[in-house]
Design an enzyme around this catalytic site. Structure first.
Site, mmCIF file in Angstrom:
data_model
loop_
_atom_site.group_PDB
_atom_site.id
_atom_site.type_symbol
_atom_site.label_atom_id
_atom_site.label_comp_id
_atom_site.label_asym_id
_atom_site.label_seq_id
_atom_site.Cartn_x
_atom_site.Cartn_y
_atom_site.Cartn_z
ATOM 1 N N TYR A 119 0.847 -1.196 0.000
ATOM 2 C CA TYR A 119 0.000 0.000 0.000
ATOM 3 C C TYR A 119 0.878 1.240 0.000
ATOM 4 O O TYR A 119 1.898 1.313 0.696
ATOM 5 C CB TYR A 119 -0.899 0.023 1.233
ATOM 6 C CG TYR A 119 -1.759 1.267 1.342
ATOM 7 C CD1 TYR A 119 -3.046 1.285 0.818
ATOM 8 C CD2 TYR A 119 -1.281 2.429 1.951
ATOM 9 C CE1 TYR A 119 -3.846 2.423 0.904
ATOM 10 C CE2 TYR A 119 -2.066 3.570 2.035
ATOM 11 C CZ TYR A 119 -3.344 3.557 1.512
ATOM 12 O OH TYR A 119 -4.125 4.683 1.590
ATOM 13 N N GLU A 207 -3.495 7.670 -4.072
ATOM 14 C CA GLU A 207 -3.408 6.350 -3.450
ATOM 15 C C GLU A 207 -3.104 5.292 -4.506
ATOM 16 O O GLU A 207 -3.759 5.239 -5.538
ATOM 17 C CB GLU A 207 -4.725 6.007 -2.745
ATOM 18 C CG GLU A 207 -4.701 4.663 -2.020
ATOM 19 C CD GLU A 207 -6.034 4.345 -1.363
ATOM 20 O OE1 GLU A 207 -6.109 4.356 -0.121
ATOM 21 O OE2 GLU A 207 -7.004 4.089 -2.109
#
Length: 397
Positions: A119, A207
């Protein structure tokens, strides 16, 4: 302002980020051509909506299948068939709410061999007023779940704007993610170009989830989500051109065209206020007295009669609104202008729900005279508490 995944990837590609080849489509008849332009042997078909959780989502329509909004296929024909199933259907995820969002665009992408998922995000840290990196070895999951269950697996730090991004920032992330060998150099380069994009395009949130290590050992951005500072979009015509108005709440879209700050909520009392702080206080006091606000609406300090009229129209267009509270403190904004706007709006769209008006400040007496002489069934509030109690009581019956 948010954009679609494929648009975010086009921006990332322009800055040199490692990505899979892909093609967006908006028409079912283009699906086979788009899939045929990709080598395979795997084709990933992704519904394009402004919401996360697409892979675990479900389509309302039964004939769209039960596979969610992200599907892995093994041929051009299968990819085209799955894309056709998605277009025009309504996808429900945990971020869309039960109503879901209609899929008007689909992205067909070359499949990737995945060794590991991670992530990565860049965002504006409101506490430090700096750009922050957030990284975790737990990719493919909601970062909120990771933060709750295993917070030690999240690295977060801010970048000093005086120095900007430096190579040691990238190495810090690489070591936290357990990268090795050439992957470290790739990470340093990738973090630098992401930071450059973030600053140059006035991004609010970027993101990449997941950021993967491919089966060949290289870093690749497998997904991308990007949001921009709406107040800075005027500086970037290329970003403004990416706006998809079909993804926005119609009331919020209408408000933006009149420079009104409007956010739709789930309550039953519509609010029209001048000033963000006063608007939040108004919502709080509505909740205090046992009801829920239907919106946040700040008409601003220099609102005109026309803007007030449009604001009132937007509030009354919400079928959930059972009552309206107008709360104005006239500093720069004059109470008589608000009163004129409210009267004009009521005469134009009608008034089918209780309306409480609280005015205070510049030209307050004149504003009250306008309201009183209008002949309309408007309830006057002496102060904020009194006004809130009156509208809650009127709505509760």
């Amino acid at each position: 302002m948010n954009i679609h995944e494929y648009q975010a990837k086009e921006l990332l590609r322009a800055y040199g980020a490692p990505l899979s080849d892909g093609r967006p489509i908006t028409r079912a008849e283009d699906a086979k051509t788009a899939a045929g332009a990709i080598d395979g042997p795997l084709w990933v078909v992704k519904a394009q909506i402004h919401a996360g959780g697409r892979g675990k989502g479900k389509f309302i329509e039964a004939d769209a299948g039960e596979k969610g909004g992200v599907r892995i296929t093994k041929s051009v024909e299968e990819a085209a068939a799955e894309a056709k199933k998605m277009l025009g259907r309504t996808l429900v995820t945990k971020q869309t709410g039960p109503a879901g969002k209609q899929v008007n665009r689909v992205y067909i992408e070359d499949g990737s061999g995945i060794d590991r998922e991670m992530y990565l995000a860049l965002l504006v840290d409101r506490h430090t007023s700096r750009i922050s990196f957030v990284a975790s070895t737990e990719g493919g999951m909601d970062i909120e779940e990771v933060a709750e269950a295993t917070p030690e697996k999240i690295l977060s730090f801010s970048v000093d704007p005086a120095t900007g991004y430096q190579a040691f920032h990238g190495r810090r992330i690489a070591f936290a993610l357990g990268l090795e060998g050439p992957q470290i150099k790739q990470c340093v380069s990738l973090m630098g170009l992401l930071y450059k994009l973030f600053v140059e395009k006035d991004v609010e949130m970027l993101e990449v989830n997941p950021l993967i290590i491919t089966d060949k050992g290289d870093l690749k951005c497998l997904d991308a989500k990007m949001g921009f500072d709406s107040n800075a979009v005027y500086r970037h015509p290329d970003i403004a051109a990416l706006r998809d108005e079909t993804e926005e709440d119609p009331k919020e879209l209408a408000a933006s065209k009149f420079d009104l700050n409007y956010i739709a909520l789930d309550g039953e009392i519509g609010c029209m206020v001048n000033g963000a702080g006063l608007a939040m206080a108004t919502m709080d006091i509505i909740k205090l007295y046992g009801a829920e606000p239907a919106n946040f609406l700040d008409v601003g300090g220099g609102a005109t009669k026309e803007k007030v009229t449009e604001a009132f129209k937007i509030i009354t267009s919400d079928p959930n609104v059972k009552g309206i509270l107008v709360n104005i403190f006239g500093g720069i904004m004059r109470c008589d202008v608000i009163a004129d706007g409210v009267i004009a709006a009521v005469k134009e769209v009608g008034l089918k729900v209780p309306l409480v008006v609280r005015l205070e400040g510049t030209n307050v007496e004149k504003g009250k005279e306008i309201i009183a002489g209008s002949g309309l069934n408007v309830i006057a509030g002496d102060n904020l508490a009194d006004a809130a109690q009156k509208i809650v009581k009127a709505v509760k019956g």
